[in-house]
Every structure is written in C-alpha cells, then in structure tokens.
Design a protein around this motif. Structure first.
Motif, PDB file in Angstrom:
ATOM      1  N   GLY A  78      -0.907  10.845   8.492  1.00  0.00           N
ATOM      2  CA  GLY A  78      -1.816   9.927   7.805  1.00  0.00           C
ATOM      3  C   GLY A  78      -1.150   9.249   6.623  1.00  0.00           C
ATOM      4  O   GLY A  78      -1.331   8.040   6.389  1.00  0.00           O
ATOM      5  N   ARG A  79      -0.378   9.993   5.841  1.00  0.00           N
ATOM      6  CA  ARG A  79       0.302   9.401   4.704  1.00  0.00           C
ATOM      7  C   ARG A  79       1.310   8.334   5.162  1.00  0.00           C
ATOM      8  O   ARG A  79       1.484   7.304   4.511  1.00  0.00           O
ATOM      9  N   GLY A  80       1.986   8.601   6.327  1.00  0.00           N
ATOM     10  CA  GLY A  80       2.935   7.609   6.834  1.00  0.00           C
ATOM     11  C   GLY A  80       2.249   6.306   7.189  1.00  0.00           C
ATOM     12  O   GLY A  80       2.805   5.218   7.001  1.00  0.00           O
ATOM     13  N   LYS A  81       1.029   6.402   7.722  1.00  0.00           N
ATOM     14  CA  LYS A  81       0.301   5.182   8.069  1.00  0.00           C
ATOM     15  C   LYS A  81      -0.166   4.438   6.818  1.00  0.00           C
ATOM     16  O   LYS A  81      -0.270   3.206   6.820  1.00  0.00           O
ATOM     17  N   ASN A  82      -0.479   5.163   5.778  1.00  0.00           N
ATOM     18  CA  ASN A  82      -0.973   4.508   4.567  1.00  0.00           C
ATOM     19  C   ASN A  82       0.129   3.792   3.811  1.00  0.00           C
ATOM     20  O   ASN A  82      -0.147   2.853   3.042  1.00  0.00           O
ATOM     21  N   ARG A  83       1.367   4.216   3.989  1.00  0.00           N
ATOM     22  CA  ARG A  83       2.486   3.527   3.360  1.00  0.00           C
ATOM     23  C   ARG A  83       2.814   2.302   4.211  1.00  0.00           C
ATOM     24  O   ARG A  83       3.507   2.390   5.209  1.00  0.00           O
ATOM     25  N   ARG A  84       2.322   1.129   3.781  1.00  0.00           N
ATOM     26  CA  ARG A  84       2.393  -0.035   4.649  1.00  0.00           C
ATOM     27  C   ARG A  84       2.423  -1.320   3.850  1.00  0.00           C
ATOM     28  O   ARG A  84       2.117  -1.329   2.652  1.00  0.00           O
ATOM     29  N   VAL A  85       2.770  -2.419   4.557  1.00  0.00           N
ATOM     30  CA  VAL A  85       2.685  -3.769   4.001  1.00  0.00           C
ATOM     31  C   VAL A  85       1.814  -4.577   4.944  1.00  0.00           C
ATOM     32  O   VAL A  85       2.012  -4.562   6.156  1.00  0.00           O
ATOM     33  N   LYS A 137      -6.564   1.663  -0.892  1.00  0.00           N
ATOM     34  CA  LYS A 137      -7.149   1.282   0.420  1.00  0.00           C
ATOM     35  C   LYS A 137      -6.457   2.040   1.563  1.00  0.00           C
ATOM     36  O   LYS A 137      -5.723   1.458   2.376  1.00  0.00           O
ATOM     37  N   PRO A 138      -6.660   3.314   1.668  1.00  0.00           N
ATOM     38  CA  PRO A 138      -6.025   4.069   2.777  1.00  0.00           C
ATOM     39  C   PRO A 138      -6.681   3.721   4.119  1.00  0.00           C
ATOM     40  O   PRO A 138      -7.864   3.381   4.171  1.00  0.00           O
ATOM     41  N   ILE A 139      -5.902   3.821   5.122  1.00  0.00           N
ATOM     42  CA  ILE A 139      -6.426   3.606   6.495  1.00  0.00           C
ATOM     43  C   ILE A 139      -6.348   4.882   7.323  1.00  0.00           C
ATOM     44  O   ILE A 139      -6.723   4.902   8.496  1.00  0.00           O
ATOM     45  N   ALA A 140      -5.826   5.956   6.756  1.00  0.00           N
ATOM     46  CA  ALA A 140      -5.694   7.227   7.445  1.00  0.00           C
ATOM     47  C   ALA A 140      -5.853   8.357   6.445  1.00  0.00           C
ATOM     48  O   ALA A 140      -5.930   8.140   5.217  1.00  0.00           O
ATOM     49  N   ASN A 167       1.199   4.422  -8.231  1.00  0.00           N
ATOM     50  CA  ASN A 167       1.154   3.931  -6.839  1.00  0.00           C
ATOM     51  C   ASN A 167       0.895   2.432  -6.805  1.00  0.00           C
ATOM     52  O   ASN A 167       1.440   1.709  -5.982  1.00  0.00           O
ATOM     53  N   ARG A 168       0.003   1.964  -7.754  1.00  0.00           N
ATOM     54  CA  ARG A 168      -0.248   0.513  -7.754  1.00  0.00           C
ATOM     55  C   ARG A 168       1.017  -0.238  -8.135  1.00  0.00           C
ATOM     56  O   ARG A 168       1.320  -1.307  -7.613  1.00  0.00           O
ATOM     57  N   LYS A 169       1.713   0.297  -9.176  1.00  0.00           N
ATOM     58  CA  LYS A 169       2.950  -0.338  -9.605  1.00  0.00           C
ATOM     59  C   LYS A 169       3.975  -0.364  -8.466  1.00  0.00           C
ATOM     60  O   LYS A 169       4.620  -1.384  -8.211  1.00  0.00           O
ATOM     61  N   LEU A 170       4.096   0.767  -7.717  1.00  0.00           N
ATOM     62  CA  LEU A 170       5.045   0.816  -6.580  1.00  0.00           C
ATOM     63  C   LEU A 170       4.629  -0.175  -5.512  1.00  0.00           C
ATOM     64  O   LEU A 170       5.451  -0.877  -4.919  1.00  0.00           O
ATOM     65  N   GLY A 171       3.313  -0.266  -5.229  1.00  0.00           N
ATOM     66  CA  GLY A 171       2.827  -1.217  -4.228  1.00  0.00           C
ATOM     67  C   GLY A 171       3.126  -2.640  -4.631  1.00  0.00           C
ATOM     68  O   GLY A 171       3.490  -3.472  -3.793  1.00  0.00           O
ATOM     69  N   HIS A 202       0.843  -1.191   0.000  1.00  0.00           N
ATOM     70  CA  HIS A 202       0.000   0.000   0.000  1.00  0.00           C
ATOM     71  C   HIS A 202       0.874   1.233   0.000  1.00  0.00           C
ATOM     72  O   HIS A 202       1.963   1.236   0.598  1.00  0.00           O
ATOM     73  N   THR A 203       0.375   2.330  -0.632  1.00  0.00           N
ATOM     74  CA  THR A 203       1.100   3.606  -0.687  1.00  0.00           C
ATOM     75  C   THR A 203       0.164   4.721  -0.295  1.00  0.00           C
ATOM     76  O   THR A 203      -1.048   4.506  -0.088  1.00  0.00           O
ATOM     77  N   ASP A 204       0.715   5.941  -0.166  1.00  0.00           N
ATOM     78  CA  ASP A 204      -0.144   7.106   0.016  1.00  0.00           C
ATOM     79  C   ASP A 204      -0.628   7.566  -1.350  1.00  0.00           C
ATOM     80  O   ASP A 204      -0.383   6.909  -2.374  1.00  0.00           O
TER      81      ASP A 204
END
Length: 556
Positions: free
Chosen positions: A526-533, A516-519, A482-486, A472-474
């Motif tokens: 919020g962006r830091g939380k969305n950048r996740r695995v 699928k952001p969570i923040a 972003n999808r490609k990076l994810g 997931h990315t921001d």
C-alpha cells in the motif's frame, strides 16, 4: 516370321500335280486301300480343319475290309473279281502343335487280298494273298482361320497336304511311285451338330488296267463330306455319315467317268469310352463308282486314343488370365478378387491403403491423398500447413501448434499492454510509477521512459493548456515533511518535462505529501502505491485547425 514360308509346301503341291506322272510299277497294280483321316479326327475318311491342342499325340488302329474293290471285264465279257476280298490294317499317329498345325503318319498293311476265278477261267493276274506293307503316308495340316472355342463349338478353315512314299511290297498294296495330295479343309461344330468338308488335288501315276473297258487310275480331284450329330450332351456318342470321292481327270480319264471314279458313302458311329480319350468306331457303306478301289461294300472299324485339349481363350498379355476377364489386357498381371484389378500387375506395398505406394508416400503410415509434391504426396490434407491434418485440426485454415501443445488453432493473442501514458478526460494516466531515490526528489533513470511518454502526450495534445503535476508520498514521517518531499518531487518532474520542450506555463507542480492516499499505508504494498506522481488536467480548450505546431508544445 511372315506366314507365307509355312504355306510354301502347300502352294507347291498344285504345281507338282501338273508335272508328268512318274512311271508306274512294273506290275501296274495300284493301291486299292482307302485313305483314312488322320488320328484324332472325328471322321473316318474326311479330314477336319481344327487343331485341338499343343504337343498332343493321338493314335488310331483302323481295320478296313472291302468287298470286291477291283472287278475287271475280260475278253469273254465276264466280270473278273481280281480282288474279291481285301483287308487292310492302318496304324495312324498324329501330333498337334501350337493349336495351329498337325503332323500325321499312316502306316498301312494289306492283311488279305484274294480274288475268285470267272466261269471261263480266263482271269487277269492276281496279287499275292499274304500280308504286305502298303505305301507309307505322311501328312501335315495348318489351321488358317477360325477355330473351335473351349466348349468345342465354332468353325475353322485350313490347308492339308499328304505325301505317299512307294513302300508297298506287293501288287495292289502300293502305287510304286511318290504321290501327293493338297486340299482345302473346313469344319463347323455346334452344340449338337458337326460337319466337315475336304476338297483338293492328288497326284498318281497314270495306269490303264486291262479289260475290255479299261479302268483308269490317274491324278484326280478329291472331295469329302462328313456330318453327324451328338447323341448326348457329353458328346460320347456320335452318329453320322460320310461321302468321299476320287475323280481322275488326267492320263486318259474323263472327269466323272464311272470306270475311273472311286467313291464311298458311309454310315458312321463313334463312341468315346466313358467320355475320355479312348475311342471306338464303326462305319460301313457301298461304293458309288467302278474305279479301282471302289468296293461293293466297305466296312471300317477303329480303336484309338484321341485326347482333346480345348484351345485356351485369348490371352493377349500371356499372363494366364483370359482377355474377357482381364482388366489390364496389355500388362502381365495376377489374379485378384476385385474385377477392376483382375489380371493387372500386383500393386506395390501400400501400408495405409491410400492408393499411393509406400515408396512414393511421404506419409506411409497415414492415409492421405495424392498431391504430386514430394513432401506432401500421400499425406493427409493440411490446408494451413501447420502439421495437424485437416480432419484433426480445429482450425484447418489457420496454422496453430500441434498436440499436445495445441489443437491446430492459433494461440489467443496476448492483450496489448496499456500505453505507458494516455490522455483521459481529467488526467494523463500513467501505467508505471515515476521512480525517485529514497527520501529525495532525485529522479531515477528508469523514470525517463514514463516521463518521455507524458511529454509525448502533452506534445500531441496542445489543447491541454494546464496540468497539475502532483507529488504524493506515504505516511512515513510527519505530514509537513511529506508535503515538502511531494512538492520537491513535483518540481523535479516539471523541470524534466521543461527540458524536454514542454512549456513551463502548462505545468503546475503541487506537493500533497501523504494527504491523499489511494491504498493502505499499513502495508508495504500500500505504501508503494501511495508514493506516486499524478498529472491532473486543470485547463483544456478545443483544438482549432490553425493551431500552432504541436511539436512546439506551446513553448515560448
């Protein structure tokens, strides 16, 4: 020192009495004087047994008048009053020692002695009528047993000895020879009554005075009895009586022979002036025998100084505190208001009052208890040894910090941090983010820890057969980018896990980008939380007992 050396002189006197009497003086005129009790005694003639004081002097002046103390029968069968009137003066002194012994002195003087002539004029030789010195008497007495208490009551038994020196200068004033007396003395005194007894042996030169029936003087037994009552409670006035007897039995005399016996019965009165040491007294009575010195009537008057110092009560340790109130009989102590400490040694300093002396108290400023362990002796009880006394310790059995940091209770335990990776129902939950280089799929070294924990969970749980590794990315950049990076990041994680032994078939990489952001992506947080695995479980089957070795992770 054993007591027998002190008694040796008394034990030798009976032997002296049995030796041949020394020759009489040339005039054969023995002393007719009465023998008064030592100064300080209550009686006139009968010696007492107790000793009242230490280094306590007493003195007495005694006047002794005798009517017809010597009457002989001449060849004409007439009574010849050789001495019809005789007056003696006695200067007496005594000194008490250690409440145990008394030494005394009697210096007698014959003031007057005169005799009348019988009708026929046939008279025996007369004595000079002037004053004359009598035989000086020295005495000693020791109390053997008993004694009067501080109230002047009790009973005592003692030994007495006297020695007369031939200092008499005229007829009938002295015996002209050394003589001695040894006696057993006793006394008993109650609240109102008192009594004394004396019995012994006296040596005298044997003399037979002239006369149709000779009057004999010789070694004799001596007896004395005294008794009386105290008229008042302060014992200032005493009334009573005395009986004294001299019974010769050697030198031709027979025991109880009337012409040898000298005896007197006296009625006595004794008064202490204002209850103090000054005393006066008067005694009178008839003679009961016809021996030389037994007068028809004898009158005695005295003036004396007789202080009385009661024997101190028993004090075994000599600390000035009587045994009856001394709590420490064998230890020299001090007075105390506490009867349990009265007479005990003064306690050492004890600042905190815990009965542990300061010099032995590990906590001299805090009341504690005796533990007999050097570091805690006298300190307050501290069960958990955390430095907080039990009385102030909120947790006396659990060590904790002292005030002000704490109240003796242990600090609450910090909650254990959640595991870096743990298996949940539908995912493997990680508490740390997987870190990548910015804008790339390159894993940063700090991601090794969290991915290692994920590998551990997969290894421990072979029942998880497929998981989706989601990237997931921001929303920075376009959705496709972003999808490609994810996707790339998910594949990088899969490759890392495969290198760690996890079967590739169990891992499905999937890039979601910013879909699928969570923040909130409008904030940096919020962006830091969305950048996740994330690791979502796709398939899971029950674990059987004969499952393959989980360490293999299902690898082929």
């Amino acid at each position: 020192m054993p007591p027998w050396p002190r008694l040796l002189p008394f034990l030798l006197l009976p032997a002296l009495a049995l030796l041949p009497a020394p020759p009489a003086s040339a005039d054969d005129t023995p002393s007719l004087a009465a023998e008064p009790a030592p100064a300080g005694d209550r009686a006139f003639l009968v010696e007492h047994a107790d000793v009242r004081g230490h280094l306590l002097p007493s003195a007495r002046l005694l006047l002794d008048y005798a009517r017809r103390p010597l009457v002989l029968r001449n060849p004409n069968d007439e009574l010849d009053p050789v001495i019809s009137d005789q007056t003696y003066f006695h200067a007496l002194a005594s000194l008490s020692l250690f409440y145990r012994a008394t030494v005394s002195l009697d210096v007698p003087f014959s003031l007057t002695q005169a005799g009348s002539t019988p009708p026929s004029g046939d008279a025996f030789p007369r004595a000079a009528v002037g004053a004359a010195l009598g035989d000086l008497r020295m005495g000693a007495r020791v109390r053997l047993a008993g004694g009067l208490d501080e109230a002047g009551q009790g009973a005592a038994l003692g030994l007495s000895a006297s020695l007369w020196l031939p200092t008499g200068t005229d007829g009938y004033a002295g015996d002209g020879a050394v003589r001695a007396r040894f006696a057993l003395v006793a006394e008993a005194t109650g609240k109102r009554l008192h009594g004394a007894f004396s019995g012994g042996l006296r040596t005298r030169p044997a003399v037979a005075l002239p006369g149709v029936l000779p009057t004999r003087v010789a070694t004799s037994l001596t007896l004395g009895l005294a008794g009386g009552f105290f008229v008042d409670g302060a014992r200032t006035l005493t009334l009573g009586g005395e009986l004294s007897a001299d019974l010769p039995f050697l030198g031709g005399a027979r025991l109880f022979d009337p012409r040898a016996t000298v005896a007197h019965a006296l009625v006595t009165g004794h008064y202490r002036i204002t209850g103090g040491p000054l005393e006066i007294g008067l005694a009178m009575g008839p003679g009961l025998g016809r021996g030389a010195g037994s007068a028809d009537v004898r009158v005695l008057a005295l003036l004396g100084y007789a202080p009385v110092k009661a024997k101190p009560p028993p004090d075994r340790d000599s600390d000035g505190i009587p045994d009856k109130s001394d709590a420490c009989l064998d230890l020299v102590g001090v007075e105390s208001g506490d009867p349990l400490l009265h007479g005990c040694p003064e306690p050492p300093p004890d600042y905190d009052g815990d009965a542990v002396p300061d010099e032995n108290d590990a906590c001299p400023r805090a009341a504690g208890e005796a533990t007999f362990v050097r570091k805690t002796h006298g300190c307050p009880k501290d069960t958990d040894e955390d430095g907080v006394p039990d009385k102030k310790d909120a947790c006396p059995t659990e060590p904790g910090p002292k005030p002000p940091a704490g109240n003796g209770c242990p600090k609450p335990k910090e909650p254990e941090p959640p595991p870096v990776a743990s298996l949940a129902e539908q995912e493997i939950v990680i508490s740390q983010q997987v870190q990548f280089e910015t804008g790339t799929a390159v894993l940063r070294p700090e991601s090794d820890g969290v991915l290692g924990e994920v590998a551990r969970v997969l290894t421990d749980h072979p029942e998880v057969t497929r998981i989706e590794v989601q990237g997931h990315t921001d929303d920075t950049g376009t959705p496709d980018v972003n999808r490609k990076l994810g996707q790339d990041r998910a594949e990088s994680v899969v490759e890392w896990l495969v290198r760690r032994g996890i079967a590739r078939a169990r891992l499905v990489p999937k890039g979601y980008g910013s879909d699928k952001p969570i923040a909130d992506n409008t904030t940096e947080e919020g962006r830091g939380k969305n950048r996740r695995v994330e690791f979502r479980i796709l398939e899971k089957k029950p674990v059987t007992k004969d499952a393959s070795n989980p360490a293999a992770g299902g690898a082929k």
